[in-house]
Design an enzyme around this catalytic site. Structure first.
Site, mmCIF file in Angstrom:
data_model
loop_
_atom_site.group_PDB
_atom_site.id
_atom_site.type_symbol
_atom_site.label_atom_id
_atom_site.label_comp_id
_atom_site.label_asym_id
_atom_site.label_seq_id
_atom_site.Cartn_x
_atom_site.Cartn_y
_atom_site.Cartn_z
ATOM 1 N N GLU A 15 37.994 28.122 43.585
ATOM 2 C CA GLU A 15 38.515 26.745 43.701
ATOM 3 C C GLU A 15 40.044 26.729 43.735
ATOM 4 O O GLU A 15 40.673 25.820 43.200
ATOM 5 C CB GLU A 15 37.995 25.922 42.521
ATOM 6 C CG GLU A 15 37.397 24.585 42.884
ATOM 7 C CD GLU A 15 37.062 24.452 44.342
ATOM 8 O OE1 GLU A 15 35.969 24.916 44.710
ATOM 9 O OE2 GLU A 15 37.854 23.902 45.105
HETATM 10 C C1 FAD Z 1 31.935 34.119 42.352
HETATM 11 C C2 FAD Z 1 32.713 33.442 43.436
HETATM 12 C C3 FAD Z 1 32.248 32.236 43.939
HETATM 13 C C4 FAD Z 1 32.938 31.605 44.982
HETATM 14 N N1 FAD Z 1 32.419 30.461 45.529
HETATM 15 C C5 FAD Z 1 32.977 29.974 46.675
HETATM 16 C C6 FAD Z 1 32.347 28.903 47.389
HETATM 17 O O1 FAD Z 1 31.331 28.352 46.958
HETATM 18 N N2 FAD Z 1 32.906 28.497 48.568
HETATM 19 C C7 FAD Z 1 34.030 29.075 49.069
HETATM 20 O O2 FAD Z 1 34.468 28.678 50.143
HETATM 21 N N3 FAD Z 1 34.657 30.090 48.412
HETATM 22 C C8 FAD Z 1 34.155 30.545 47.233
HETATM 23 N N4 FAD Z 1 34.769 31.579 46.565
HETATM 24 C C9 FAD Z 1 35.988 32.138 47.123
HETATM 25 C C10 FAD Z 1 37.226 31.803 46.280
HETATM 26 O O3 FAD Z 1 37.560 30.460 46.402
HETATM 27 C C11 FAD Z 1 38.325 32.781 46.719
HETATM 28 O O4 FAD Z 1 37.979 34.045 46.195
HETATM 29 C C12 FAD Z 1 39.696 32.348 46.233
HETATM 30 O O5 FAD Z 1 40.112 31.182 46.886
HETATM 31 C C13 FAD Z 1 40.745 33.438 46.440
HETATM 32 O O6 FAD Z 1 40.707 33.964 47.730
HETATM 33 P P1 FAD Z 1 40.652 35.561 47.926
HETATM 34 O O7 FAD Z 1 39.528 36.062 47.109
HETATM 35 O O8 FAD Z 1 40.631 35.852 49.370
HETATM 36 O O9 FAD Z 1 41.962 36.093 47.275
HETATM 37 P P2 FAD Z 1 43.473 36.182 48.004
HETATM 38 O O10 FAD Z 1 43.686 34.903 48.704
HETATM 39 O O11 FAD Z 1 43.440 37.445 48.782
HETATM 40 O O12 FAD Z 1 44.362 36.283 46.755
HETATM 41 C C14 FAD Z 1 44.656 37.504 46.063
HETATM 42 C C15 FAD Z 1 45.817 37.245 45.090
HETATM 43 O O13 FAD Z 1 46.978 36.856 45.830
HETATM 44 C C16 FAD Z 1 47.459 35.603 45.395
HETATM 45 N N5 FAD Z 1 47.950 34.858 46.558
HETATM 46 C C17 FAD Z 1 47.331 34.672 47.739
HETATM 47 N N6 FAD Z 1 48.089 33.917 48.542
HETATM 48 C C18 FAD Z 1 49.193 33.606 47.859
HETATM 49 C C19 FAD Z 1 50.362 32.837 48.148
HETATM 50 N N7 FAD Z 1 50.517 32.186 49.306
HETATM 51 N N8 FAD Z 1 51.319 32.766 47.208
HETATM 52 C C20 FAD Z 1 51.173 33.384 46.019
HETATM 53 N N9 FAD Z 1 50.103 34.109 45.686
HETATM 54 C C21 FAD Z 1 49.127 34.222 46.600
HETATM 55 C C22 FAD Z 1 46.268 34.917 44.749
HETATM 56 O O14 FAD Z 1 46.666 33.952 43.781
HETATM 57 C C23 FAD Z 1 45.531 36.087 44.125
HETATM 58 O O15 FAD Z 1 46.064 36.389 42.860
HETATM 59 C C24 FAD Z 1 34.122 32.196 45.491
HETATM 60 C C25 FAD Z 1 34.593 33.385 44.943
HETATM 61 C C26 FAD Z 1 33.908 34.014 43.947
HETATM 62 C C27 FAD Z 1 34.428 35.321 43.415
#
Ligand code: FAD
Length: 567
Positions: free
Chosen positions: A427
Site C-alpha cells: 500500500e
Molecule cells: C504480501 C504482499 C501483498 C501485496 N498485495 C498487493 C496487492 O494486492 N495489489 C498490488 O497491486 N500490489 C500488492 N503488493 C505490492 C506492494 O504494494 C509493493 O511491493 C510495494 O508497493 C513496493 O513495490 P516493490 O516491491 O516493487 O518495491 P520497490 O518499489 O522496488 O521499492 C524498493 C525500495 O526502494 C524504495 N523506493 C522505491 N522508489 C523510491 C523512490 N522514488 N524514492 C525513494 N525510495 C524509493 C522503497 O521505499 C523500498 O524501500 C503486495 C506486496 C506484498 C509483499
C-alpha cells in the site's frame, strides 16, 4: 492466549480524544448514536474474539495453496469470512442505498483494528473489498455500481486491487498492462500483475479485480493509465457469475508471513473489463481505493500490535525468572515493565492517530469542507506509516518479552512479527508515505500541518493549569515541529525534504501521540494517566532528535556515494 478486544480504548478515544462528537452531530452520521456505537463495538468484539482469533494460527500453519488453478484457503477461513459478511462488517461505511450501513469510517476503523488483531491474513480480504466499494461508489457508472456494489457489500463477491507489475512497484507509472477497446463498452485487458492479495479464493462466488492498464494512446507515466473492473466470472444477463474470464492465477508467493492470505501472480490475456472513471484518469480513481486502504493498512499494524501486546503481557505475568520481587514474575523487572509500557503507550498513540484520521475523513464526507479534506489527506500517510511501524516495533518487542519462547513458534509471538512486517511495504512503502507527507501534503505551504500543530498547542494550553510539566513538554515538542515544518516548506529542492521525510513523519506522529496522551491525563483514570506520563516524559523527547535529523537536509547524506556504501 485468547484475544480480548480493546473496546474501552475505543470508547475513550471516541469520547475524549477524537472529533467523533462532531461526526455524529452531522446529518450524514446522525444514526451513529451512542447506543448504536456501543452495539457495533461489542458485537464486532465478540465476533473477533470468538470466531476470527481462533483462525489465526490455522492460516499460519496451513497456508493458502493453488490447486489446479484454484486457490484453496486455510481451514476455517470460509466460516470466518461468512461471519464477517453476515455481520455486515464489509459494508459498514458503504452507501445504504446499495445495502451498506452508512456508518462513519471511524467505526469501520475500530472494527478493522479488532479484525486485524484477531486474524490479519483473513481480514485483508474484506479490507480490499471495502476499498473497492468506495472506488466504485465514486467513479463507476451507475450500471456497474448497481451490479457490483450490493454483491460486494453482502460478501457474495469480493474485490482486489491490481497495480503492481515486475517493473512497476513504487513506480506505478511504469506499468505495461494494456487495454484495447472492444467497441461494445468493454475492454480487453492483457498483462501480468504480481503480488495480488486475495486474487482468488474458494468461498466467494466471484472475485472482482480492479486493474490498472494503459490504452493504446495512453501517454507514458501515471497520466496515461486507466482503471478497469475485471471479474473472474463475467456476470450473465441476470447479474449472476457466468462465463469464466480470460485471467488466471499463475502462482502463489512463499512469504515471510501472512500465510493465510494468498498473494498471487496474475495473468490477464484479453480479459473482459469495464472502465471505471474516465479514460487516462485511472490513477485518480484508484487513489480512492488506495487512500481507503492506507488508513486500513495502518490500522492493521495497530491491530497486530494489540494482539502481540496481549500475548507479551500474559507471558510476562506468568514467567518466573530471577529475583523479581512482588509476584515473582518477569513483569516485576524494570526492563520488562519498560518494554510493556512502551508497547501499550505506542499502541494508544497510533490508534488515536488512526481514529483522528478516520474522523477527518468522515467530516469531509459529511460536510465537503476543504479544511477537513486537507486534514484527512495530511493524516493518512502518518496513520499508515506510524500504525505499521508501531505494529512491527511492538511485535518485535513482544518477541523480546518472551525471550527464547518468542523465537520459537508455539507462543504465537513470532507470527505477529512475521505477519505484520509486510504492512510497512504494501500500500505504498512507508518511505513513499513519508515523501508524500513532505512533498504533496506540504504543497499548501504547510497550512494543514500548522492547523494540527495549533490544535496540539491549544490542548497543551488548556492542560497547563492542572498539569504544567506534561503540558509544557507537549507544547514545546509541537513548537519544535512547527519550526521544522517551516524549514521544510522553505526547501525548494525536494531532496532536502526527502532526506528527512521518515524522521519528520515519526516526529509528527510522536507529537500527535503526546496530544492524545495529554487528553488521557485529563480525562482518563489513574492508570491511563500513569501510562501517558511515561509516554510524554520518555518517548516524546525523541522528537528533538528526529527533527535535528530532518534539518540536516540532504547534502551530507548524498555526499555518501554509492561507492562509499559498497566500500
Ligand atoms: C504480501 C504482499 C501483498 C501485496 N498485495 C498487493 C496487492 O494486492 N495489489 C498490488 O497491486 N500490489 C500488492 N503488493 C505490492 C506492494 O504494494 C509493493 O511491493 C510495494 O508497493 C513496493 O513495490 P516493490 O516491491 O516493487 O518495491 P520497490 O518499489 O522496488 O521499492 C524498493 C525500495 O526502494 C524504495 N523506493 C522505491 N522508489 C523510491 C523512490 N522514488 N524514492 C525513494 N525510495 C524509493 C522503497 O521505499 C523500498 O524501500 C503486495 C506486496 C506484498 C509483499
Amino acid at each position: 492466549m485468547p484475544y480480548r478486544a480493546p473496546v474501552s480504548d475505543f470508547r475513550f478515544l471516541l469520547n475524549h480524544v477524537t472529533d467523533f462528537a462532531a461526526v455524529t452531530a452531522t446529518d450524514k452520521f446522525s444514526e451513529a448514536t451512542p447506543d448504536m456505537t456501543e452495539a457495533i463495538l461489542t458485537e464486532a468484539a465478540k465476533m473477533c474474539e470468538e470466531i476470527l482469533a481462533p483462525l489465526n494460527r490455522s492460516g499460519d500453519l496451513h497456508p493458502a495453496r493453488l490447486e489446479n488453478g484454484v486457490v484453496r484457503t486455510s481451514p476455517g477461513f470460509a466460516d470466518g469470512y461468512k461471519a464477517i459478511a453476515d455481520g455486515g462488517w464489509i459494508g459498514m461505511s458503504a452507501d445504504p442505498d446499495n445495502g451498506g450501513m452508512g456508518l462513519p469510517m471511524t467505526l469501520t476503523t475500530a472494527v478493522n483494528d479488532m479484525m486485524s488483531a484477531a486474524c490479519l491474513s483473513l481480514q485483508l480480504n474484506p479490507l480490499m473489498t471495502q476499498g473497492q466499494i468506495e472506488a466504485l461508489e465514486h467513479h463507476a457508472s451507475q450500471e456497474l455500481r448497481d451490479l457490483y456494489i450490493p454483491k460486494l457489500i453482502s460478501g457474495e463477491w469480493c474485490g482486489t486491487m491490481n497495480l503492481t507489475e515486475p517493473q512497476a512497484g513504487s513506480d506505478v507509472g511504469a506499468l505495461r498492462s494494456k487495454a484495447m477497446d472492444n467497441g461494445d463498452g468493454t475492454y480487453a485487458i492483457s498483462g501480468q500483475k504480481i503480488y495480488i492479495s486475495w486474487a482468488d479464493n474458494d468461498f466467494t462466488q466471484n472475485v472482482c479485480h480492479l486493474v490498472l492498464a494503459r490504452l493504446p494512446d495512453g501517454v507514458p507515466g501515471t497520466k496515461g493509465i486507466s482503471l478497469f473492473l475485471v471479474p473472474k466470472f463475467i456476470p450473465d444477463a441476470d447479474g449472476h457469475p457466468g462465463q469464466q474470464n480470460s485471467l488466471r492465477v499463475v502462482s502463489l508467493e512463499h512469504k515471510l508471513g501472512l500465510h493465510g492470505s494468498p498473494t498471487a501472480v496474475m495473468e490477464y490475456d484479453g480479459a473482459t473489463g469495464w472502465m471505471v472513471g474516465p479514460e487516462n484518469g485511472g490513477m485518480a480513481a484508484m487513489f480512492t481505493m488506495m487512500n481507503n486502504a492506507r488508513l486500513g493498512v495502518g490500522t492493521q499494524g495497530i491491530g497486530v500490535a494489540e494482539g502481540a501486546y496481549q500475548h507479551a503481557l500474559h507471558y510476562a505475568q506468568d514467567r518466573k525468572q530471577g529475583k523479581a520481587g512482588g509476584s515473582g514474575s518477569i513483569i516485576e523487572h524494570a526492563d520488562v515493565r519498560r518494554m510493556l509500557a512502551e508497547m501499550k503507550s505506542d499502541i494508544f498513540a497510533a490508534r488515536a492517530i488512526a481514529m483522528m484520521c478516520a474522523c477527518a475523513i468522515d467530516m469531509t464526507t459529511a460536510t465537503g469542507d476543504a479544511t477537513w479534506r486537507a486534514r484527512a489527506a495530511f493524516l493518512t500517510p502518518i496513520a499508515k506509516a506510524f500504525g505499521t511501524d508501531t505494529g512491527i516495533k511492538v511485535a518485535s518487542t513482544g518477541v523480546q518479552v518472551h525471550g527464547g519462547m518468542g523465537f520459537v513458534e508455539e507462543t504465537g509471538a513470532a507470527q505477529y512479527l512475521r505477519d505484520v512486517r509486510v504492512t510497512a511495504i504494501y500500500e505504498g512503502t512507508n518511505g513513499i508515505q513519508a515523501m508524500d507527507l513532505v512533498a504533496r501534503k506540504l504543497m499548501d505551504g504547510g497550512e494543514a500541518a500548522r492547523l494540527l500543530i495549533e490544535e496540539v498547542q491549544a490542548g497543551s494550553e488548556a492542560a497547563r493549569s492542572s498539569n504544567k510539566e506534561l503540558a509544557e513538554a507537549v507544547w514545546q515538542a509541537a513548537e519544535d515541529l512547527r519550526e521544522t515544518t517551516d524549514w521544510l516548506v522553505a526547501q525548494t529542492d525536494l531532496n532536502q525534504r526527502f532526506a528527512g521525510a521518515v524522521p519528520y513523519l515519526a516526529a509528527f506522529a510522536r507529537v500527535l501521540g503526546g496530544h492524545a496522551h495529554l487528553a488521557a491525563v485529563i480525562h482518563g483514570d489513574a492508570a491511563r494517566a500513569r501510562l501517558a506520563t511515561f509516554y510524554i516524559r520518555r518517548l516524546l523527547p525523541e522528537v528533538s532528535g528526529l527533527l535535528a535529523h530532518v534539518r540536516e537536509g540532504a547534502d551530507d547524506l548524498l555526499a555518501i556515494t554509492p561507492e562509499d556504501l559498497a566500500a
